[in-house]
Design a protein around this motif. Structure first.
Motif, PDB file in Angstrom:
ATOM      1  N   ASN A   1     -17.421   0.656  27.033  1.00 12.53           N
ATOM      2  CA  ASN A   1     -18.420   1.716  27.073  1.00 12.53           C
ATOM      3  C   ASN A   1     -19.544   1.371  28.036  1.00 12.53           C
TER       4      ASN A   1
ATOM      5  N   THR B   1     -26.904   2.179  12.553  1.00 12.82           N
ATOM      6  CA  THR B   1     -27.013   3.644  12.628  1.00 12.82           C
ATOM      7  C   THR B   1     -26.100   4.308  11.604  1.00 12.82           C
ATOM      8  N   SER B   2     -24.896   3.775  11.460  1.00 14.63           N
ATOM      9  CA  SER B   2     -23.959   4.324  10.465  1.00 14.63           C
ATOM     10  C   SER B   2     -24.512   4.189   9.049  1.00 14.63           C
TER      11      SER B   2
ATOM     12  N   GLN C   1     -24.809  -0.179  16.264  1.00 16.84           N
ATOM     13  CA  GLN C   1     -24.030   0.991  15.872  1.00 16.84           C
ATOM     14  C   GLN C   1     -23.793   1.006  14.368  1.00 16.84           C
ATOM     15  N   GLN C   2     -23.573  -0.159  13.781  1.00 16.22           N
ATOM     16  CA  GLN C   2     -23.367  -0.232  12.334  1.00 16.22           C
ATOM     17  C   GLN C   2     -24.642   0.113  11.574  1.00 16.22           C
TER      18      GLN C   2
ATOM     19  N   ARG D   1     -24.607  -4.772  20.314  1.00 12.69           N
ATOM     20  CA  ARG D   1     -24.415  -3.327  20.388  1.00 12.69           C
ATOM     21  C   ARG D   1     -23.590  -2.831  19.204  1.00 12.69           C
ATOM     22  N   LYS D   2     -22.577  -3.589  18.809  1.00 12.29           N
ATOM     23  CA  LYS D   2     -21.772  -3.206  17.647  1.00 12.29           C
ATOM     24  C   LYS D   2     -22.618  -3.193  16.375  1.00 12.29           C
TER      25      LYS D   2
ATOM     26  N   TYR E   1     -23.727   4.058  28.512  1.00 11.15           N
ATOM     27  CA  TYR E   1     -24.993   3.411  28.186  1.00 11.15           C
ATOM     28  C   TYR E   1     -25.937   3.528  29.370  1.00 11.15           C
TER      29      TYR E   1
END
Length: 341
Positions: A315, A143-144, A140-141, A136-137, A321
């Protein structure tokens, strides 16, 4: 307090030391107390294990102190029946406080059966949870990184996103690679690079590509694309490992996948968080919701209810989620029960 265990131990856990207190003796009389301090290296934790075995102590309680309890749990779980306690629930009365007194207090509570065990997943589920959280991390990266590329293109007045729904699809990446290389794109070349319906938008795409792309822009986009490729490769490797670990729980994953809005990835993540045996640890959906941290407790006095904030959780536990995928804790608990958890 009435004792229910003849021999038990309490551990006060710190980063460098573990204070162990063993209480033993008849249930009707005051127990004998033995206290010893150990280090937290593997060799010293094995000494703690041997020390407990010599005293025939198998029932051990400890606080959930950050992540410091985990190496101790990993060493002792093969020989002891471990109980992980919520630190808030076993707080000692205010007054003098030492590590030895804390260990004695935990041992005394455990001897009287007053330590409510926290849910600790089996080793393979703990490993699966680490992988899903790290995945998940990484997502997210990614997406960044994509957002940074979008920002640079806007700065260079490259309007590809106006005509492309997915800038990082096959067509979008092909165009980005050409831009990074500093090539001047002709209409015929763009027509060859794009796929499917985009071939009908070649002329608008040519206008969108006519911006002010500086060398600095190209270099920054290249950095982001390289990092994005690395992240996607890492996610792929993680996904292979996750699929291997989830094989024994395919039936549970399929059951969770029947919840409206739930996909396989969400089902695996949820399973890793609440464990396949959720019904064993949580007798009702209300208790599961309390553990997750979405059900604040009661604080009422003289007919007045005071406002309480839910406890802090991950989260995934908080349900952000879960809400995006439309599932409910009640349904998850019910399915875990059906699966024999």
């Amino acid at each position: 307090m009435d004792a229910v265990r003849q021999i038990c131990a309490g551990l006060d856990v710190h980063q460098e030391t573990v204070v162990a207190c063993v209480l033993s003796g008849s249930l009707e009389h005051k127990p004998k107390s033995e206290i010893r301090t150990f280090g937290t290296t593997t060799r010293e934790l094995l000494e703690l294990q041997d020390w407990l075995e010599e005293r025939e102590c198998r029932e051990v309680a400890m606080e959930s102190t950050g992540v410091l309890w985990k190496p101790i749990w990993n060493v002792l779980e093969s020989t002891c029946e471990l109980t992980l306690a919520n630190a808030r629930q076993i707080q000692k009365m205010p007054g003098r406080k030492t590590d030895v007194q804390d260990a004695q207090w935990i041992a005394q509570l455990h001897r009287c059966g007053l330590v409510q065990p926290s849910m600790v997943a089996p080793q393979e589920i703990r490993e699966l949870r680490d992988l899903t959280r790290y995945r998940r991390k990484l997502v997210q990266q990614t997406t960044s990184e994509k957002n940074r590329v979008h920002k640079i293109l806007q700065d260079a007045n490259i309007k590809l996103t106006t005509f492309m729904s997915d800038l990082f699809g096959v067509s979008g990446r092909a165009l980005l690679d050409r831009l990074v290389d500093g090539e001047v794109l002709e209409e015929a070349e763009v027509r060859q690079l794009v796929k499917s319906q985009l071939k009908k938008k070649v002329k608008p795409l040519m206008d969108a590509l006519n911006g002010k792309l500086l060398k600095h822009h190209r270099e920054m986009i290249k950095y982001h694309l390289e990092h994005l490729k690395f992240l996607e490769d890492q996610i792929g490797r993680l996904e292979e490992k996750v699929q291997a670990l989830i094989q024994p729980y395919e039936e549970e994953v399929k059951l969770l996948d029947t919840i409206p809005g739930m996909d396989r990835t969400a089902a695996i993540t949820l399973l890793a968080e609440i464990t396949p045996n959720a019904a064993k640890h949580f007798s009702s959906d209300a208790k599961l919701a309390s553990w997750v941290g979405v059900a604040p407790g009661n604080n009422e006095s003289a007919g007045v209810k005071k406002k309480l904030k839910p406890v802090k959780g991950t989260n995934m536990q908080k349900g952000s989620y879960a809400k995006r995928h439309g599932q409910t804790l009640e349904a998850a608990t019910e399915l875990a029960t059906i699966s024999g958890g």
